[in-house]
Design a protein around this motif. Structure first.
Motif, PDB file in Angstrom:
ATOM      1  N   HIS A 154     -13.449   2.702 -11.236  1.00  0.00           N
ATOM      2  CA  HIS A 154     -13.058   4.107 -11.290  1.00  0.00           C
ATOM      3  C   HIS A 154     -14.042   4.910 -12.154  1.00  0.00           C
ATOM      4  O   HIS A 154     -14.804   4.356 -12.928  1.00  0.00           O
ATOM      5  CB  HIS A 154     -11.638   4.240 -11.855  1.00  0.00           C
ATOM      6  CG  HIS A 154     -10.605   3.516 -11.035  1.00  0.00           C
ATOM      7  ND1 HIS A 154     -10.121   4.015  -9.867  1.00  0.00           N
ATOM      8  CD2 HIS A 154      -9.990   2.312 -11.239  1.00  0.00           C
ATOM      9  CE1 HIS A 154      -9.232   3.161  -9.363  1.00  0.00           C
ATOM     10  NE2 HIS A 154      -9.138   2.124 -10.178  1.00  0.00           N
ATOM     11  N   GLY A 155     -14.016   6.210 -11.975  1.00  0.00           N
ATOM     12  CA  GLY A 155     -14.817   7.094 -12.816  1.00  0.00           C
ATOM     13  C   GLY A 155     -15.994   7.717 -12.103  1.00  0.00           C
ATOM     14  O   GLY A 155     -16.259   8.905 -12.258  1.00  0.00           O
ATOM     15  N   ALA A 156     -16.734   6.925 -11.328  1.00  0.00           N
ATOM     16  CA  ALA A 156     -17.915   7.446 -10.637  1.00  0.00           C
ATOM     17  C   ALA A 156     -17.538   7.973  -9.260  1.00  0.00           C
ATOM     18  O   ALA A 156     -16.508   7.612  -8.685  1.00  0.00           O
ATOM     19  CB  ALA A 156     -18.969   6.349 -10.500  1.00  0.00           C
ATOM     20  N   ARG A 157     -18.378   8.843  -8.734  1.00  0.00           N
ATOM     21  CA  ARG A 157     -18.222   9.264  -7.349  1.00  0.00           C
ATOM     22  C   ARG A 157     -18.477   8.064  -6.437  1.00  0.00           C
ATOM     23  O   ARG A 157     -19.291   7.190  -6.757  1.00  0.00           O
ATOM     24  CB  ARG A 157     -19.192  10.398  -7.016  1.00  0.00           C
ATOM     25  CG  ARG A 157     -18.919  11.669  -7.804  1.00  0.00           C
ATOM     26  CD  ARG A 157     -19.934  12.760  -7.478  1.00  0.00           C
ATOM     27  NE  ARG A 157     -19.807  13.233  -6.101  1.00  0.00           N
ATOM     28  CZ  ARG A 157     -18.913  14.139  -5.700  1.00  0.00           C
ATOM     29  NH1 ARG A 157     -18.062  14.661  -6.571  1.00  0.00           N
ATOM     30  NH2 ARG A 157     -18.882  14.535  -4.433  1.00  0.00           N
ATOM     31  N   ARG A 158     -17.783   8.046  -5.300  1.00  0.00           N
ATOM     32  CA  ARG A 158     -17.895   6.923  -4.372  1.00  0.00           C
ATOM     33  C   ARG A 158     -18.445   7.403  -3.034  1.00  0.00           C
ATOM     34  O   ARG A 158     -17.991   8.404  -2.495  1.00  0.00           O
ATOM     35  CB  ARG A 158     -16.518   6.297  -4.124  1.00  0.00           C
ATOM     36  CG  ARG A 158     -15.878   5.637  -5.313  1.00  0.00           C
ATOM     37  CD  ARG A 158     -14.548   5.043  -4.885  1.00  0.00           C
ATOM     38  NE  ARG A 158     -13.898   4.338  -5.971  1.00  0.00           N
ATOM     39  CZ  ARG A 158     -12.789   3.616  -5.819  1.00  0.00           C
ATOM     40  NH1 ARG A 158     -12.227   3.521  -4.614  1.00  0.00           N
ATOM     41  NH2 ARG A 158     -12.250   3.006  -6.843  1.00  0.00           N
ATOM     42  N   TYR A 159     -19.406   6.624  -2.512  1.00  0.00           N
ATOM     43  CA  TYR A 159     -19.982   6.937  -1.215  1.00  0.00           C
ATOM     44  C   TYR A 159     -20.105   5.653  -0.396  1.00  0.00           C
ATOM     45  O   TYR A 159     -20.297   4.561  -0.945  1.00  0.00           O
ATOM     46  CB  TYR A 159     -21.382   7.543  -1.361  1.00  0.00           C
ATOM     47  CG  TYR A 159     -21.459   8.786  -2.208  1.00  0.00           C
ATOM     48  CD1 TYR A 159     -20.718   9.916  -1.901  1.00  0.00           C
ATOM     49  CD2 TYR A 159     -22.296   8.831  -3.328  1.00  0.00           C
ATOM     50  CE1 TYR A 159     -20.805  11.065  -2.672  1.00  0.00           C
ATOM     51  CE2 TYR A 159     -22.401   9.978  -4.105  1.00  0.00           C
ATOM     52  CZ  TYR A 159     -21.646  11.088  -3.772  1.00  0.00           C
ATOM     53  OH  TYR A 159     -21.728  12.225  -4.537  1.00  0.00           O
ATOM     54  N   THR A 160     -20.042   5.811   0.925  1.00  0.00           N
ATOM     55  CA  THR A 160     -20.355   4.713   1.814  1.00  0.00           C
ATOM     56  C   THR A 160     -20.910   5.280   3.105  1.00  0.00           C
ATOM     57  O   THR A 160     -20.855   6.495   3.338  1.00  0.00           O
ATOM     58  CB  THR A 160     -19.129   3.823   2.094  1.00  0.00           C
ATOM     59  OG1 THR A 160     -19.543   2.614   2.739  1.00  0.00           O
ATOM     60  CG2 THR A 160     -18.101   4.537   2.977  1.00  0.00           C
ATOM     61  N   SER A 161     -21.457   4.406   3.918  1.00  0.00           N
ATOM     62  CA  SER A 161     -22.057   4.807   5.187  1.00  0.00           C
ATOM     63  C   SER A 161     -21.517   3.885   6.273  1.00  0.00           C
ATOM     64  O   SER A 161     -21.558   2.655   6.125  1.00  0.00           O
ATOM     65  CB  SER A 161     -23.582   4.706   5.100  1.00  0.00           C
ATOM     66  OG  SER A 161     -24.197   5.193   6.270  1.00  0.00           O
ATOM     67  N   LEU A 162     -20.998   4.464   7.363  1.00  0.00           N
ATOM     68  CA  LEU A 162     -20.399   3.713   8.453  1.00  0.00           C
ATOM     69  C   LEU A 162     -20.984   4.157   9.782  1.00  0.00           C
ATOM     70  O   LEU A 162     -21.557   5.240   9.886  1.00  0.00           O
ATOM     71  CB  LEU A 162     -18.885   3.930   8.503  1.00  0.00           C
ATOM     72  CG  LEU A 162     -18.052   3.650   7.253  1.00  0.00           C
ATOM     73  CD1 LEU A 162     -16.603   4.056   7.500  1.00  0.00           C
ATOM     74  CD2 LEU A 162     -18.137   2.180   6.863  1.00  0.00           C
TER      75      LEU A 162
END
Length: 395
Positions: A154-162
């Motif tokens: 938790h705490g950081a921005r989250r990104y992913t690519s699909l």
């Protein structure tokens, strides 16, 4: 400078080795990196360099600043080896972070040998963290996505690519994987066109989808939701209607293919194989590949437009349109449709054809229409139009 092949097999361990090599290449402390797919269980320690890369290295023909070499999908012939410099990769990662709202943690779900997978790893490294990796040696699993997301913290921005297929699987699965996906600050979706129905489902589920357009020659996605990243310039080639891309994210060319480099890269940037249009506000709409256009009886039909018309029919979740040889018309439009309720169900042929006629005109109406449980794919979620054409011809 030199160049080094790194074997990847979808495992976290192989991605960790790739990340270390990419870090050195970006900083200029190590050789350029060539991610090479190896079969699960095979020894990834010493993969063979692709022949064009090996020849370029032996001849001293590697471009200055080379950091990564990735292969194209080979959809129009033999894969080409795309030379990406550290400067281009850094420009791409910085522009992505600026567009998405700042650096963050990245989850890798894609094959690390493709440019989209490489970029997830690089974006994580350049944001100051290691990528979190979903083990995809046995394929993508929604439950595995949920477990991998739980490791981000938790705490950081989250990104992913699909790719769209992965997004659809998570939406279909629901429960923990869907809850996990809804916790991302942005979910980049690329590799293939995202149809409006799937995007609407994702939006309704609280997913922050960002569609991406780009290719290996542009360090991956360089147009987000139709808007070019900072520094990227998009124009349409007069006459042909092809999309031209320019800016600091462009590759240095194709290793071992000077003629191909000269034909694809010029003063206006990279000449894609896609047709497109630009709205007055600068938004790009990609109309499909130039070589996919169906010429039937002298009328040109864009498969992407027909696919969108079919996907707009209730009960249709997938569609792929191709041109089929015909003695009388030259080509006819063929469509493979994936109904919601299985290969044998869905809307009737007349309903589907009426929808296409209303949206695209009489010439675009599919003369050959089949149903299937899924659209065949190649690479990372791209429709396999050769396989689709074979299915349609087989009747």
């Amino acid at each position: 400078m030199g160049v080094r092949a790194i074997g990847v097999d979808g495992s976290p361990g192989s991605v960790a080795r790739l990340a270390a090599a990419l870090r050195s290449a970006l900083d200029g402390d190590g050789p350029a990196v060539v991610p090479v797919r190896v079969a699960p269980g095979a020894d990834p320690a010493d993969p063979v360099l692709p022949a064009p890369v090996a020849r370029a290295a032996a001849e001293g023909a590697l471009p200055d600043g080379l950091a990564v070499v990735v292969a194209t999908s080979g959809s129009t012939g033999e894969p080409r080896q795309v030379a990406l410099t550290a400067a281009a990769l850094r420009a791409s990662a910085a522009a992505t972070a600026a567009r998405l709202g700042g650096p963050g943690r990245w989850l890798l779900t894609l094959p690390a040998e493709h440019v989209a997978g490489v970029q997830v790893v690089l974006r994580a490294l350049l944001s100051g963290s290691q990528p979190v990796v979903q083990d995809v040696r046995d394929g993508f699993r929604p439950d595995g996505f949920a477990r991998a997301t739980a490791r981000i913290g938790h705490g950081a921005r989250r990104y992913t690519s699909l790719v769209p297929t992965q997004l659809a699987r998570i939406l279909d699965h629901g429960s923990a994987p869907l809850f996990a996906l809804a916790g991302y600050d942005a979910v980049l979706v690329g590799g293939a066109a995202l149809d409006a129905g799937l995007r609407a489902r994702a939006t309704d589920a609280g997913i922050r989808v960002v569609t991406t357009y780009g290719m290996s020659e542009t360090c991956g996605g360089c147009v987000y939701d139709g808007v070019p990243l900072d520094g990227v310039r998009v124009t349409i080639e007069p006459g042909s209607g092809r999309v031209l891309l320019d800016g600091p994210v462009l590759a240095a060319g194709y290793l071992g293919d000077p003629d191909g480099t000269a034909a694809a890269f010029g003063p206006a940037g990279f000449r894609t194989t896609d047709l497109g249009s630009i709205a007055p506000d600068g938004t790009l709409t990609v109309l499909g590949r130039a070589d996919d256009v169906v010429n039937t009886g002298g009328e040109k039909v864009a498969p992407a437009a027909v696919e969108q018309a079919l996907l707009g029919v209730a009960g249709v979740r997938g569609a792929c349109v191709v041109g089929l040889p015909d003695d009388e018309w030259g080509q006819v439009v063929g469509a493979l449709v994936v109904p919601d309720d299985g290969a044998g169900g869905g809307p009737g042929d007349a309903v589907l054809r009426d929808a296409v006629r209303a949206a695209c005109g009489r010439a675009a109406v599919p003369r050959v229409l089949r149903r299937a449980a899924a659209v065949p794919e190649r690479g990372i979620g791209k429709p396999d139009r050769v396989a689709v054409a074979a299915l349609l011809r087989s009747g």
